[in-house]
Structure formats: structure tokens, C-alpha cells
Design a protein around this motif. Structure first.
Motif: not given
Length: 438
Positions: A69-73, A76-80, A296-297, A304-308
Motif C-alpha cells: 500500500x505504501x509503495x502504491x501510494x 500513484x501520487x498525483x504528480x507522478x 512510478x518505481x 518508503x523514505x518519507x514514511x520512515x
């Protein structure tokens, strides 16, 4: 730094990105040193990033479903997604316009009208105007890149230098445009008006642009006699068409989609067929596959960097680093801190808009602590995000132009002279006007 952030987790969250950068750039540089042709294409970037993504999943202290879910978020970010759609449309327009003979027509028209001695400065200024009007460096590169490549082949100009010139102009406009995502992100996070940020930005960008024009004029080789072939002005119209729409301030998607249709219509006046038109659109889409996947990758990896807490950890270190400068002048220290913060953020994320969004709240606090006006902090955020984005070998701009020009992204990034000059001018202004309000 937030005390609730686990420092060990924050440090480890940066390891996957370093793994990707090490694999991609390391393999490319090594193979290039061995004389391998197209060294950076031997290990495709979307494949090089897979071990990094796997490592990010392993380091993330969550269940596999939560990690997905974290990766997909992030992916799938609007800017990406916006950026990926621009890739597709830009690829389709370039392919259709090229298939109808538009590129050759524009090249010969340009050679007929622009003196060879001013090709590079002219290309920089055209890219700057288009990017300012469209509000996107990627849309500008997608439209102008094929023309610039054909010009480099026709004139014998160094393709890396020509590609770097296009990036330079594109980043000038991306940084200044009032409809750019970077401008919107910077002004919103700092709480200032767009017009104020634009004026503040102009004080730094214009001197940098003037120096760049002078440098490019100096770097343009001695004019050579060029055989200009006959060209059909009708085939030039699609490019003129999208320039007019861009100057009119229309949405980049409307500009590129309309350009695709118009290029097809111009082709139909000759022997271009509807069936081929449809196939060329799809070919353009396929040509963007690598950069589409990589964007996208990287978006997923950056989440992951942001949430951690990786970015918060970096910000904390930057604040400690500027403490020495603060003893001399707090305003200078905090402005350098904002610059270092967004540079580091963009280095990790490889997306200038997202890096501004991530770094914005911390930059606002630095600005408030140092009594720096919001328009100055917004300007610095946008400037240094664009500086890093235009200089990244694994940034979208370098990757797209590298593919267009059949050169390495490293060659593109190291030839983006405007970005380097802009950084120098911005840092000099921070230091020289330290006692004046921005």
C-alpha cells in the motif's frame, strides 16, 4: 527532528535509494570506462531499481500488505501520474510529427532563418519561452527535443551540448512559470502570492539566464556553410501550433493532445494514412515505456523514505550543519539550510515538485526562525529543486533527452550549464544581500 521518528529506521530508509543510484550509475560509469557503447543502457534503470525496491520492502517494519500500500501510494501520487501521462503524449506527438516529416521541415526552416552562430542561444531562449508558457519542463522537452536532436545531427553540434541547452531552457521556464506545479507547491507551502514569488525569482533567474546566453554564444562553434534543403511549411505548423497554444496558457495535456491531432491532419495533406497515424501514436507510447516505469518505481521508493523518516533525518542533519553559519548570520544560515534541504530531498526523490512538497514545511520553519520573507523561501525552494532536477543523471529530464539524443543521461546532466550558473548566482545573492530583506 521529530523525537517519535526512529533514527535507525530513518537511516535505513535511505539505503534502498543509495543502492539504486549505486547500481545504475556505477554500472554505467564502469561500462563507459571500458568503452562499451551506450553504457548506461546496458542495465535498464527500471531493472536496476528492482533490488532497491525489494530492499525497501525488507527494511520496512510493516506487513507485506501495508508495504504494498505504501509503495502504491507513492507510485500513484498525483504528480507522478501527471508526469507519466505527459511522457505518453510527448512521445506520441514526437513520433507522429517525425513520421509526417515535421522534424525535417522544422530543422531546415530553423537553419534557413537562424544564423548558425546563434543556434545554441536561440535554442535556449526558445525552450525557456515554451517552458514558461506551458509550465512544464517535460512537455517542453517532449516537444523541442526531437527538433534539437535533428539540428545537432544536421549541424554537427555536440549532441550533449545541445541536449544540455534544451534542459537549461526547460528548467528556466519550469522554475519561473506561474502555472508550474513547482511554483504552486512552493507558494502554497510557504504562504505567499505567486506574483511575489515570481518577482523574487526573476531577480535571480534573469542574471543566470543572461550569463548562460553569453556562455552558449561562446561555445557555439564557428559557423559552417550548411546545405538547407527545401521544406514544406505545412509540416512546420504542428510545432508552431503547440507553441501558440502554450503561449496562450492552455493546459499541457490540451497542448500536446491537440498537437498530435494537428500533426496527423497536416500529414493527411500528403500520403500519410490514418492507419499509420494510429500506429505511430502507439509507437510513441511504447518509446516512453522505460521512463514511465522508472518514474512510478521512484515514486513508490520515495514514499518508503518519507514514511520512515528519512527526509526528516536529513533535515535534522542539515539544521545542525548550518548552526556554524548561524553564528555569523542567522538569515544566511537558514537560507543555505533551505537550499541544502530541497537539494537533498530532490536528490532522493528525483522529482522537483514532490521534493518541494516534502521539504516545504521544514523550509517554512527555517524561514520563520530566520525572519526570511515567504516569497524568498518559496523562491529558494523552487530554484534549488530545479537546479538539482536539471542536473540529475537519473532525473526524468536527463533520461528523456538521453533517449532522444542517443547519449548517456550523464552527458545531458553535465551539460546543463544554466542549472549550475543558477545555483552559483542564487548562492552569491544569498551571501551578498544577507543584511537585506528578500
Amino acid at each position: 527532528m521529530d523525537t517519535h521518528i526512529n533514527k535507525t529506521a530513518a537511516k535505513l530508509s535511505l539505503l534502498p535509494l543509495l543502492t539504486f543510484v549505486g547500481l545504475f550509475l556505477g554500472a554505467g560509469l564502469y561500462l563507459q570506462s571500458q568503452g562499451v557503447d551506450y553504457a548506461f543502457y546496458q542495465l535498464p534503470a527500471p531493472v536496476a531499481i528492482l533490488p532497491a525496491i525489494l530492499l525497501a520492502f525488507l527494511l520496512n517494519k510493516k506487513t507485506i500488505n501495508e508495504s504494498v500500500e505504501t509503495f502504491i501510494k507513492g507510485a500513484g501520487h498525483n504528480n507522478i501520474i501527471t508526469m507519466c501521462l505527459i511522457y505518453l503524449l510527448a512521445g506520441a506527438f514526437s513520433t507522429v510529427a517525425g513520421a509526417t516529416g515535421g522534424v525535417d521541415a522544422v530543422v531546415n526552416a530553423g537553419l534557413d532563418l537562424v544564423p548558425p552562430a546563434f543556434l545554441l542561444p536561440g535554442l535556449f531562449l526558445i525552450s525557456a519561452v515554451v517552458s514558461t508558457a506551458m509550465g512544464t519542463s517535460m512537455g517542453t522537452i517532449g516537444a523541442i527535443g526531437p527538433i534539437a536532436y535533428a539540428l545537432s545531427v544536421k549541424t554537427g553540434l555536440d549532441p550533449a551540448l545541445v541536449a544540455g541547452t534544451v534542459v537549461s531552457g526547460a528548467m528556466f521556464g519550469d522554475n519561473l512559470s506561474i502555472i508550474s506545479d513547482t511554483t504552486i507547491a512552493a507558494t502554497r507551502t510557504q504562504g505567499c502570492e505567486m506574483k511575489d514569488k515570481f518577482r523574487e525569482n526573476l531577480k535571480i533567474a534573469l542574471p543566470a539566464a543572461a550569463l548562460t546566453v553569453l556562455l552558449l554564444a561562446f561555445l557555439t562553434p564557428e559557423p559552417e556553410i550548411i546545405d538547407v534543403k527545401d521544406y514544406d511549411l505545412l509540416l512546420v505548423l504542428p510545432y508552431a501550433f503547440i507553441l501558440v497554444l502554450a503561449v496562450a496558457g492552455l493546459n499541457v495535456f490540451v497542448v500536446l493532445f491537440s498537437g498530435i491531432v494537428f500533426a496527423g491532419l497536416m500529414g493527411f495533406t500528403g500520403d500519410y494514412q490514418g492507419g499509420q497515424f494510429v500506429k505511430d501514436i502507439y509507437e510513441g507510447f511504447k518509446g516512453m515505456q522505460e521512463i514511465f516505469l522508472l518514474s512510478m518505481f521512484i515514486g513508490g521508493l520515495s514514499e518508503f523514505i518519507r514514511v520512515n523518516g528519512g527526509l526528516d533525518y536529513i533535515a535534522h542533519k542539515i539544521q545542525k550543519g548550518t548552526a556554524v553559519i548561524a553564528k555569523w548570520n542567522r538569515k544566511v544560515a537558514d537560507q543555505f539550510g533551505i537550499a541544502a534541504l530541497v537539494l537533498t530531498s530532490n536528490l532522493c526523490i528525483a522529482n522537483n515538485t514532490v521534493s518541494i512538497i516534502v521539504a516545504g514545511p521544514i523550509a517554512k520553519k527555517l524561514a520563520e526562525d530566520g525572519n526570511i520573507p515567504a516569497k524568498r523561501s518559496a523562491s529558494l525552494l523552487d530554484i534549488f529543486a530545479c537546479v538539482m532536477q536539471g542536473s540529475l543523471p537519473y532525473g526524468a529530464q536527463a533520461l528523456l533527452l538521453g533517449a532522444t539524443f542517443h547519449i548517456t543521461p550523464w552527458d545531458v546532466a553535465t551539460s546543463s550549464y544554466y542549472c549550475f550558473i543558477l545555483a552559483f548566482v542564487a548562492l552569491a545573492i544569498i551571501a551578498l544581500y544577507k543584511r537585506h530583506e528578500a
